[in-house]
Design an enzyme around this catalytic site. Structure first.
Site, PDB file in Angstrom:
ATOM      1  N   THR A   1       0.828  -1.210   0.000  1.00  0.00           N
ATOM      2  CA  THR A   1       0.000   0.000   0.000  1.00  0.00           C
ATOM      3  C   THR A   1       0.863   1.261   0.000  1.00  0.00           C
ATOM      4  O   THR A   1       0.471   2.280  -0.580  1.00  0.00           O
ATOM      5  CB  THR A   1      -0.955   0.008   1.200  1.00  0.00           C
TER       6      THR A   1
ATOM      7  N   VAL B   1       3.154   8.603   3.788  1.00  0.00           N
ATOM      8  CA  VAL B   1       3.581   8.625   2.380  1.00  0.00           C
ATOM      9  C   VAL B   1       2.494   9.155   1.451  1.00  0.00           C
ATOM     10  O   VAL B   1       2.581   9.000   0.237  1.00  0.00           O
ATOM     11  CB  VAL B   1       4.028   7.217   1.918  1.00  0.00           C
TER      12      VAL B   1
ATOM     13  N   GLU C   1       1.541  12.356   0.751  1.00  0.00           N
ATOM     14  CA  GLU C   1       1.841  13.573  -0.010  1.00  0.00           C
ATOM     15  C   GLU C   1       3.184  13.546  -0.721  1.00  0.00           C
ATOM     16  O   GLU C   1       3.337  14.119  -1.800  1.00  0.00           O
ATOM     17  CB  GLU C   1       1.812  14.781   0.929  1.00  0.00           C
TER      18      GLU C   1
END
Length: 741
Positions: free
Chosen positions: A637, A706, A708
């Site tokens: 992910t 994680v 942005e």
């Protein structure tokens, strides 16, 4: 991939999504459901003289039409309500008065017993307006701009100047002075905004809303309508993308609740795609940068002055120039940020707000200065690497940016890059390579969570946050499973319900750090109780063993290095007659430690473009993004998040632009035919590298988020690659065909 990763787990919500079992806001139904259709303002500024609804009310199936003429008294008229992420000013109040503040503003809501009747009825509503002069051009409003007011929470004002930029620029052997700009962009998630309000017999409401913040929604709706805290519940189990557009409650939720309360009926309101363009957006920005350096390439001066847009009724601000003072080591820095009020709806946060725009300008300027010095752009960045945060004069909690440069360059094979513009080609195809630095804040905010372990060994963890596709369900399950030594399949994560333990909105790349820490803390409390129960069993194999020597794995409580001395978790619960162990906790940041350091996420982005020399057509064929984001909870992910950010960075560089017709004050490409976003053919190879980075200060999990960082720097890397290929420096995004030819 780095050894810091904790696993490679499939999304726990994936099966529900691909089989259609996942229900979104407009999927929920109720008896006698009414369908709402919005009528919007055709002008950008003025007043409503009259609204003619007779023809619409005569339409078969139309039940009622709400306008400002018959809106009931609401609590917010007295309280001047502000939501959790709202900027200073007066928030927009739907159907409050006859004033038109922006094109697309809701002016009426048509309710009917079918979607078709509501649509037809809305088309029969007639508006008579008095138009006033409007302003939607950012540059034209520059004379009326003003300095950034006191910033809203999380958006720090530019730091005070350091050194003497003026003298440093005059004395610099090499300097540049250029203007850069970015266009307005709209989020355009796949799922449009929708709200289904279910009227309960006891007068309470169950509201299914597309939102990134069920707690924010509930606070907004209860205060506006005067509901008691137990009289309204907000649910948002699945969200089809939002990217910041769902942080604030929108008029869709307001209208659905208004209609349900007044008519005592179940109501659904869904926006058309074109109506999505009347919501918040990434504002346009104009950047003036001056950089100076020694002949050897050391930065001596940075001046970054930016102009951003806001609405007439709220002062929306972004952290847009701060990055220019903190990314590189430079003794003389001056940063300025002004905003201009336009006749538009208030802009809103859009993935990496401020940084996506500001870092594009900075990294383009840095690239230009490196070229002027005849230096390799990557070597220039490495030379000016900041070992501590120049803005805050604090050490970093962790920073592996140099390693990002190294690993990214190695994977990209940067050493093969031709030095001169146009020096790399394949026949008539020009090849360009560009690089840029990415940076984003790493944050933790207070969050609660609850964990309940049943006698059957199944664990439920819950928090009132959201999952907008980022993998929050999976993150919660992974953390809980690893803390208690269970299989991920034995964990049931719950979120998107305002009745669950208080948790922050999903945004800012802080959900994993905040909610994840709370989940871990609740599970650690269960772990402690489990170990105590296991040690107290009759004939316990763990009796007298120090807790530090006990581990939980594979569903068992065991001694380190001796799996034979263990008890199954379900065995312990059943033998002790424990039906469940339930723990709720609040996790707050360790501010005493965090205030002493600067906490950031960093990346290095390398991009390859190919440009047809004759036609000017442009493709991004390859991107390598190396990211240092602390502990990576789940590779699958996390990689998906970075890839999504990179795709959006490519889109920002080459495709996305909300085109404003200044004559009418309205965005004209308000559909997915006119608003360009990349398709598969527009995106080449994307490689993600997670650089190992350990951080014991950021939070107990060591994670930085994680969401942005993948987009920050990508647009600049693409633009820099375009220059390397063609010798043409495009300073205004998006880079379209006409700007290259």
């Amino acid at each position: 991939m780095s050894g810091a990763a904790m696993g490679n787990v499939n999304r726990v919500d994936g099966p529900a999504k691909v089989t259609g079992k996942a229900k979104y806001a407009s999927d929920f139904r109720g008896d006698g459901l009414l369908y709402g259709r919005i009528v919007d303002a055709p002008i950008a500024r003025g007043r409503i003289l009259s609204i003619e609804t007779e023809a619409a009310l005569a339409c078969p199936g139309v039940v009622y039409i709400f306008t400002h003429d018959d809106q009931p008294s609401l609590a917010w008229l007295e309280r001047n309500y502000r939501d959790q992420v709202g900027p200073d000013g007066s928030p927009f109040r739907p159907l409050h008065d006859d004033v038109i503040r922006f094109s697309g503003q809701v002016v009426a809501l048509v309710l009917a017993d079918s979607l078709e009747a509501a649509r037809h009825g809305a088309g029969l509503v007639r508006l008579r307006c008095e138009q006033e002069a409007h302003a939607t051009d950012l540059e034209e409003q520059r004379p009326e701009s003003f300095e950034e007011p006191d910033s809203r929470s999380g958006m720090g004002k530019p730091p005070e100047p350091r050194g003497d930029v003026g003298i440093a620029l005059v004395e610099a052997p090499a300097s540049i002075q250029e203007r850069y700009s970015t266009s307005p962009q709209h989020h355009n998630p796949m799922e449009p905004f929708a709200t289904t309000a279910i009227w309960e017999r006891d007068g309470s409401l169950t509201v299914y809303d597309k939102t990134q913040a069920v707690m924010n929604d509930k606070k907004y709706l209860t205060q506006v309508f005067g509901f008691g805290k137990d009289e309204l519940q907000v649910l948002s189990p699945f969200v089809g993308g939002a990217f910041g557009s769902g942080l604030r409650p929108h008029h869709v939720a307001f209208l659905a609740v208004l209609a349900a309360r007044e008519l005592k009926r179940n109501v659904r309101v869904v926006l058309e795609r074109k109506q999505m363009f009347a919501l918040g957006f990434r504002p346009p920005s104009i950047h003036d940068l001056q950089l100076g350096a020694t002949a050897a390439g050391h930065l001596t001066a940075v001046a970054h002055d930016a102009l951003g847009a806001t609405s007439r009724f709220e002062n929306y601000v972004e952290q847009i120039v701060n990055w220019s003072g903190g990314t590189y080591d430079c003794p003389n820095v001056r940063l300025g940020y002004r905003i201009a009020a336009l006749d538009v709806n208030t802009p809103c946060d859009m993935r990496a707000p401020g940084a996506a725009s500001g870092v594009f300008a900075l990294e383009s300027a840095v690239d230009e200065l490196a070229w002027k010095l005849g230096m390799d752009p990557l070597e220039f960045r490495i030379l000016n690497h900041a070992a501590k945060d120049p803005n805050e004069e604090k050490p970093y909690s962790s920073k592996q940016l140099l390693e990002c440069y190294r690993q990214g360059a190695e994977r990209f094979e940067w050493h093969r890059r031709g030095h001169d513009c146009g020096s790399m080609r394949d026949g008539s195809i020009l090849i360009g390579w560009g690089v840029a630095t990415g940076v984003w804040d790493a944050m933790q905010v207070p969050s609660s969570a609850k964990a309940v372990l049943g006698a059957n060994g199944k664990l439920t963890v819950s928090a009132a946050t959201s999952d907008i596709g980022t993998g929050t369900y999976t993150m919660m399950a992974v953390i809980a499973a690893r803390t208690l030594g269970l299989s991920v399949d034995d964990v049931v994560p719950q979120l998107g319900d305002s009745r669950l333990p208080m948790a922050p909105l999903e945004g800012g790349s802080f959900t994993a750090a905040s909610v994840g820490t709370a989940v871990q803390k609740a599970c650690l409390k269960i772990r402690k109780r489990l170990i105590r129960l296991a040690k107290d069993l009759d004939g316990s194999l763990l009796a007298g063993v120090d807790e530090k020597e006990i581990i939980l794995e594979n569903g068992r409580i065991a001694i380190k290095g001796d799996a034979s001395r263990s008890h199954g978790i379900t065995e312990v619960l059943q033998r002790t007659g424990t039906k469940e162990i339930s723990r709720k906790t609040l996790a707050i940041p360790s501010l005493l430690k965090q205030r002493k350091v600067s906490i950031k996420t960093h990346s290095a982005v390398f991009a390859e473009v190919k440009v047809d020399e004759d036609l000017g057509t442009l493709h991004v064929t390859r991107v390598v993004c190396a990211v240092a984001a602390g502990q990576i909870l789940n590779l699958k992910t996390a990689r998906s998040q970075i890839m999504g950010g990179v795709v959006w960075g490519i889109s920002m560089a080459l495709h996305e632009e909300s085109v404003m017709d200044h004559a009418h004050g309205r965005f004209i490409n308000h559909d997915l035919a006119g608003y360009h976003i990349p398709v598969n053919a527009d995106v080449g190879s994307i490689e993600v590298i997670f650089v190992e980075e350990k951080d014991s200060v950021v939070n107990p999990l060591g994670v930085k988020g994680v969401g942005e960082i993948g987009i920050v720097g990508t647009a600049a890397a693409v633009a820099n690659a375009v220059f390397h290929a063609t010798g043409k420096r495009v300073r205004s995004l998006p880079i379209t065909l006409d700007k290259l030819l």
